[in-house]
Design a protein around this motif. Structure first.
Motif, PDB file in Angstrom:
ATOM      1  N   SER A  47     -69.037  27.110  98.950  1.00  0.00           N
ATOM      2  CA  SER A  47     -70.430  26.796  98.299  1.00  0.00           C
ATOM      3  C   SER A  47     -70.664  25.481  98.203  1.00  0.00           C
ATOM      4  CB  SER A  47     -70.732  27.832  97.193  1.00  0.00           C
ATOM      5  OG  SER A  47     -69.694  27.376  96.051  1.00  0.00           O
ATOM      6  N   SER A  48     -69.706  24.807  97.764  1.00  0.00           N
ATOM      7  CA  SER A  48     -69.676  23.220  97.581  1.00  0.00           C
ATOM      8  C   SER A  48     -69.892  22.437  98.791  1.00  0.00           C
ATOM      9  CB  SER A  48     -68.529  22.846  96.560  1.00  0.00           C
ATOM     10  OG  SER A  48     -68.633  23.398  95.470  1.00  0.00           O
ATOM     11  N   SER A  49     -69.428  22.876 100.049  1.00  0.00           N
ATOM     12  CA  SER A  49     -69.584  22.244 101.274  1.00  0.00           C
ATOM     13  C   SER A  49     -70.301  23.101 102.297  1.00  0.00           C
ATOM     14  CB  SER A  49     -68.116  21.918 101.744  1.00  0.00           C
ATOM     15  OG  SER A  49     -67.244  21.422 100.786  1.00  0.00           O
ATOM     16  N   PRO A  50     -71.696  23.215 101.941  1.00  0.00           N
ATOM     17  CA  PRO A  50     -72.340  24.222 102.690  1.00  0.00           C
ATOM     18  C   PRO A  50     -72.584  23.667 104.182  1.00  0.00           C
ATOM     19  CG  PRO A  50     -73.836  23.251 101.232  1.00  0.00           C
ATOM     20  CD  PRO A  50     -72.431  22.953 100.901  1.00  0.00           C
ATOM     21  N   LYS A  51     -72.887  22.145 104.287  1.00  0.00           N
ATOM     22  CA  LYS A  51     -72.819  21.558 105.673  1.00  0.00           C
ATOM     23  C   LYS A  51     -71.759  21.957 106.610  1.00  0.00           C
ATOM     24  CE  LYS A  51     -76.524  18.162 104.553  1.00  0.00           C
ATOM     25  NZ  LYS A  51     -76.676  16.950 104.387  1.00  0.00           N
ATOM     26  N   LYS A  52     -70.705  21.461 105.904  1.00  0.00           N
ATOM     27  CA  LYS A  52     -69.428  21.640 106.528  1.00  0.00           C
ATOM     28  C   LYS A  52     -68.978  23.339 107.123  1.00  0.00           C
ATOM     29  CE  LYS A  52     -65.203  20.497 108.255  1.00  0.00           C
ATOM     30  NZ  LYS A  52     -64.876  19.513 109.378  1.00  0.00           N
ATOM     31  N   LEU A 128     -53.165  27.027  98.611  1.00  0.00           N
ATOM     32  CA  LEU A 128     -54.861  26.753  99.010  1.00  0.00           C
ATOM     33  C   LEU A 128     -55.432  25.542  99.120  1.00  0.00           C
ATOM     34  CD1 LEU A 128     -57.454  28.481  98.787  1.00  0.00           C
ATOM     35  CD2 LEU A 128     -57.865  28.165  96.579  1.00  0.00           C
ATOM     36  N   GLY A 129     -54.984  24.782  98.042  1.00  0.00           N
ATOM     37  CA  GLY A 129     -55.267  23.023  98.249  1.00  0.00           C
ATOM     38  C   GLY A 129     -55.424  22.690  99.837  1.00  0.00           C
ATOM     39  N   LYS A 130     -54.091  22.788 100.178  1.00  0.00           N
ATOM     40  CA  LYS A 130     -53.743  22.373 101.728  1.00  0.00           C
ATOM     41  C   LYS A 130     -54.629  23.054 102.609  1.00  0.00           C
ATOM     42  CE  LYS A 130     -48.748  21.484 100.430  1.00  0.00           C
ATOM     43  NZ  LYS A 130     -47.551  21.925 100.870  1.00  0.00           N
ATOM     44  N   ILE A 131     -54.880  24.316 102.414  1.00  0.00           N
ATOM     45  CA  ILE A 131     -55.880  25.059 103.507  1.00  0.00           C
ATOM     46  C   ILE A 131     -56.909  24.195 103.426  1.00  0.00           C
ATOM     47  CG2 ILE A 131     -56.904  26.906 103.974  1.00  0.00           C
ATOM     48  CD1 ILE A 131     -54.318  28.480 103.168  1.00  0.00           C
ATOM     49  N   LEU A 132     -57.702  24.027 102.282  1.00  0.00           N
ATOM     50  CA  LEU A 132     -59.053  23.825 102.257  1.00  0.00           C
ATOM     51  C   LEU A 132     -59.094  22.059 102.337  1.00  0.00           C
ATOM     52  CD1 LEU A 132     -59.908  25.377  98.647  1.00  0.00           C
ATOM     53  CD2 LEU A 132     -60.409  26.051 100.655  1.00  0.00           C
ATOM     54  N   ILE A 133     -58.245  21.216 102.406  1.00  0.00           N
ATOM     55  CA  ILE A 133     -58.364  19.905 102.463  1.00  0.00           C
ATOM     56  C   ILE A 133     -57.929  19.819 104.015  1.00  0.00           C
ATOM     57  CG2 ILE A 133     -56.958  17.604 102.365  1.00  0.00           C
ATOM     58  CD1 ILE A 133     -56.572  18.509  99.122  1.00  0.00           C
ATOM     59  N   SER A 134     -57.098  20.736 104.531  1.00  0.00           N
ATOM     60  CA  SER A 134     -56.875  20.324 105.976  1.00  0.00           C
ATOM     61  C   SER A 134     -58.256  20.688 107.055  1.00  0.00           C
ATOM     62  CB  SER A 134     -55.640  21.376 106.537  1.00  0.00           C
ATOM     63  OG  SER A 134     -56.034  22.579 106.447  1.00  0.00           O
ATOM     64  N   HIS A 135     -59.030  21.581 106.269  1.00  0.00           N
ATOM     65  CA  HIS A 135     -60.187  21.763 107.176  1.00  0.00           C
ATOM     66  C   HIS A 135     -61.513  21.094 106.511  1.00  0.00           C
ATOM     67  CE1 HIS A 135     -57.571  25.570 108.178  1.00  0.00           C
ATOM     68  NE2 HIS A 135     -58.098  25.311 109.004  1.00  0.00           N
ATOM     69  N   GLY A 136     -61.290  20.298 105.725  1.00  0.00           N
ATOM     70  CA  GLY A 136     -62.220  19.562 105.273  1.00  0.00           C
ATOM     71  C   GLY A 136     -63.298  20.061 104.392  1.00  0.00           C
ATOM     72  N   LEU A 137     -62.842  20.936 103.594  1.00  0.00           N
ATOM     73  CA  LEU A 137     -63.600  22.013 102.905  1.00  0.00           C
ATOM     74  C   LEU A 137     -63.194  21.396 101.106  1.00  0.00           C
ATOM     75  CD1 LEU A 137     -63.227  25.344 104.276  1.00  0.00           C
ATOM     76  CD2 LEU A 137     -65.300  24.099 104.353  1.00  0.00           C
ATOM     77  N   ASP A 138     -62.464  20.586 100.957  1.00  0.00           N
ATOM     78  CA  ASP A 138     -62.214  20.260  99.691  1.00  0.00           C
ATOM     79  C   ASP A 138     -61.554  18.460  99.799  1.00  0.00           C
ATOM     80  OD1 ASP A 138     -62.264  20.019  96.799  1.00  0.00           O
ATOM     81  OD2 ASP A 138     -61.386  21.857  96.654  1.00  0.00           O
ATOM     82  N   THR A 139     -61.578  17.804  98.641  1.00  0.00           N
ATOM     83  CA  THR A 139     -60.989  16.696  98.807  1.00  0.00           C
ATOM     84  C   THR A 139     -60.280  16.492  97.616  1.00  0.00           C
ATOM     85  OG1 THR A 139     -62.962  15.692  97.205  1.00  0.00           O
ATOM     86  CG2 THR A 139     -63.303  16.015  99.384  1.00  0.00           C
ATOM     87  N   ASP A 140     -59.486  15.284  97.374  1.00  0.00           N
ATOM     88  CA  ASP A 140     -58.648  14.417  96.407  1.00  0.00           C
ATOM     89  C   ASP A 140     -59.346  14.627  95.049  1.00  0.00           C
ATOM     90  OD1 ASP A 140     -59.860  12.288  96.864  1.00  0.00           O
ATOM     91  OD2 ASP A 140     -57.992  11.263  97.614  1.00  0.00           O
ATOM     92  N   LYS A 141     -60.454  14.869  95.066  1.00  0.00           N
ATOM     93  CA  LYS A 141     -61.334  14.886  93.674  1.00  0.00           C
ATOM     94  C   LYS A 141     -60.843  16.059  92.836  1.00  0.00           C
ATOM     95  CE  LYS A 141     -65.224  16.981  93.712  1.00  0.00           C
ATOM     96  NZ  LYS A 141     -66.762  17.321  93.833  1.00  0.00           N
ATOM     97  N   ASN A 142     -60.171  17.137  93.506  1.00  0.00           N
ATOM     98  CA  ASN A 142     -59.804  18.435  93.049  1.00  0.00           C
ATOM     99  C   ASN A 142     -58.410  18.463  93.002  1.00  0.00           C
ATOM    100  OD1 ASN A 142     -62.489  19.309  92.050  1.00  0.00           O
ATOM    101  ND2 ASN A 142     -62.929  20.000  94.311  1.00  0.00           N
ATOM    102  N   TRP A 143     -57.640  17.783  93.936  1.00  0.00           N
ATOM    103  CA  TRP A 143     -56.384  17.858  94.166  1.00  0.00           C
ATOM    104  C   TRP A 143     -55.653  16.447  94.186  1.00  0.00           C
ATOM    105  CZ3 TRP A 143     -55.206  23.055  94.724  1.00  0.00           C
ATOM    106  CH2 TRP A 143     -55.999  23.873  94.855  1.00  0.00           C
ATOM    107  N   GLU A 144     -54.593  16.514  93.592  1.00  0.00           N
ATOM    108  CA  GLU A 144     -53.619  15.318  93.538  1.00  0.00           C
ATOM    109  C   GLU A 144     -52.382  15.517  94.259  1.00  0.00           C
ATOM    110  OE1 GLU A 144     -52.247  13.581  89.861  1.00  0.00           O
ATOM    111  OE2 GLU A 144     -52.868  15.366  88.854  1.00  0.00           O
TER     112      GLU A 144
END
Length: 202
Positions: A47-52, A128-144
């Protein structure tokens, strides 16, 4: 004196059994919580990455959703690996030295758990973080990225049941800490008496 030491050991063993039971209760709740958390954070990322997400379409999103579902199916293993670790549960220590049982090691801070468990709980979200970041659905803003894991950056709101379990665990752990200190003191006295008995027997 030897009898006092034995009685204290019995009390310690009984308290450790109580703590083990609370640990198991916490692990059961953790499994439910982690499954819900993975599902919730995946939905939040979409929901936070609707365009993607829309650009990926059904064809692109389906394998991601399958990966998330697979992750939820392995929650028990994830919890066993990260949370059911004897190093995190100090009542499992074999040594009976008071300094190894510091009081309030499991005290809660606002709505998240003690540091000793909080980081371990964040590790359960790493796949989960790895899955989301690898598909461009999340960023290091939420993961370190740490030396060994990708960690969720923010605090995790524990459920009431998790809080209840750990509050009880902390209370019982503090009782164990007191018992261990008493045992240590009795053992020192007993050893001193044994030494004097030896001296007096000469």
């Amino acid at each position: 004196m030897a009898r006092d030491v034995k009685e204290k050991l019995f009390e310690i063993d009984s308290k450790k059994i109580e703590l083990g039971f609370l640990q198991q209760q916490f692990l059961i709740e953790c499994k439910r919580f982690t499954a819900q958390n993975i599902e919730g954070k995946a939905r939040e990322a979409i929901s936070s990455s609707p365009k993607k997400a829309i650009a990926l379409g059904i064809k692109g999103l389906k394998p991601i959703k399958n990966q998330v579902a697979e992750l939820i199916n392995t929650v028990s293993d994830i919890i066993e690996r990260n949370i059911n670790n004897s190093e995190l549960w100090l009542h499992n220590k074999e040594t009976l030295i008071a300094k190894d049982f510091p009081v309030n090691s499991y005290s809660l801070t606002k709505n998240h758990g003690p540091d000793i468990l909080e980081t371990a709980l964040k590790k359960t979200l790493s796949p989960l973080g790895k899955i989301l970041i690898s598909h461009g659905l999340d960023t290091d803003k939420n993961w370190e990225e740490t030396s060994d894991k990708l960690l969720y950056r923010h605090s995790i709101n524990w459920t009431q049941e998790m809080n209840r379990c750990i509050e009880q665990y902390n209370d019982r752990f503090n009782e164990l800490s007191k018992l261990v200190a008493e045992y240590e003191s009795l053992s020192i006295q007993s050893a001193g008496n044994d030494a004097l008995d030896l001296w007096d027997s000469i």
